[in-house]
Write a protein that holds these residues in place. Sequence first.
Motif, short mmCIF file in Angstrom:
data_model
loop_
_atom_site.label_atom_id
_atom_site.label_comp_id
_atom_site.label_asym_id
_atom_site.label_seq_id
_atom_site.Cartn_x
_atom_site.Cartn_y
_atom_site.Cartn_z
N GLY A 118 0.81 -1.21 0.00
CA GLY A 118 0.00 0.00 0.00
C GLY A 118 0.84 1.26 0.00
N VAL A 119 0.18 2.35 0.35
CA VAL A 119 0.79 3.67 0.32
C VAL A 119 1.26 4.06 1.72
N VAL A 120 2.46 4.60 1.82
CA VAL A 120 3.01 5.05 3.09
C VAL A 120 2.23 6.29 3.55
N ARG A 121 1.63 6.20 4.72
CA ARG A 121 0.86 7.31 5.28
C ARG A 121 1.65 7.93 6.43
N ALA A 122 1.63 9.25 6.49
CA ALA A 122 2.39 9.98 7.51
C ALA A 122 1.96 9.59 8.91
N GLY A 123 0.66 9.49 9.14
CA GLY A 123 0.18 9.15 10.48
C GLY A 123 0.65 7.79 10.95
N ALA A 141 4.41 7.97 11.71
CA ALA A 141 4.66 8.66 12.99
C ALA A 141 4.29 7.76 14.17
N GLU A 142 3.19 7.03 14.04
CA GLU A 142 2.77 6.11 15.10
C GLU A 142 3.83 5.04 15.32
N PHE A 143 4.38 4.51 14.25
CA PHE A 143 5.45 3.53 14.36
C PHE A 143 6.64 4.13 15.11
N ALA A 144 7.05 5.32 14.71
CA ALA A 144 8.21 5.96 15.35
C ALA A 144 7.98 6.14 16.85
N ARG A 145 6.79 6.56 17.23
CA ARG A 145 6.48 6.70 18.67
C ARG A 145 6.53 5.34 19.36
N ALA A 146 6.01 4.31 18.69
CA ALA A 146 5.96 2.97 19.29
C ALA A 146 7.35 2.41 19.54
N VAL A 147 8.33 2.78 18.72
CA VAL A 147 9.70 2.27 18.92
C VAL A 147 10.54 3.19 19.79
N GLY A 148 9.89 4.21 20.38
CA GLY A 148 10.57 5.04 21.37
C GLY A 148 11.19 6.31 20.84
N LEU A 197 10.42 12.82 13.33
CA LEU A 197 10.00 11.43 13.15
C LEU A 197 8.58 11.17 13.66
N VAL A 198 8.12 11.95 14.64
CA VAL A 198 6.83 11.64 15.28
C VAL A 198 5.73 12.66 15.01
N ASP A 199 6.05 13.76 14.35
CA ASP A 199 5.05 14.80 14.09
C ASP A 199 4.93 15.05 12.58
N PRO A 200 3.88 14.49 11.95
CA PRO A 200 3.73 14.68 10.50
C PRO A 200 3.63 16.14 10.08
N MET A 219 13.14 2.21 9.59
CA MET A 219 12.69 0.83 9.79
C MET A 219 11.19 0.65 9.57
N TYR A 220 10.48 1.74 9.30
CA TYR A 220 9.02 1.63 9.18
C TYR A 220 8.61 0.63 8.11
#
Length: 154
Positions: free
Chosen positions: A22-27, A30-37, A43-46, A56-57
């Motif tokens: 699929g298509v890479v979505r900003a949200g 960002a959620e992935f980046a927050r989840a990995v700390g 990285l966390v604010d689109p 690594m997303y």
Amino acid sequence: MLDLAEKRARALLGRWQTRSLGVVRAGAAAEFARAVGESAPRLVDPAHPAFVVHPMYVVSVLRPEPGADAGELRRDGMYRDEVPGTDGLDVRLMAGGQEVRWADDVRVGDRVEVQRALTGVERKHADLLLLTVVKKYFAERGILVEVTERFIVR
């Protein structure tokens, strides 16, 4: 069970499969980046002017939105087809290492496809099988990431 897993895996050696992620979505990125700390705004604010997709997303995305249905999952929570040759078998699976090589940045809006092939099957002991899988992630402009993963099957 391990003999059957090995036989199945050997039959799959070198066969490339392609899947759209699929298509890479900003949200989601960002959620992935927050989840990995991560906490860096880029990285966390689109909405940040220098927002980038965590490297690594795309490697973590295994299915496009909306994700898998229950029939695609093993009892242990892994996708049934994630470790070639093991679908439906009562075997234990473990990560055996991962090498990641980046060729280009993943960008918001990229339509990503992954090509995957089983490239190695090694019997290590009577009770252990090592499988090597290569994945190549592409956008329209070319290759983004290449990953070599190893799985231990017991």
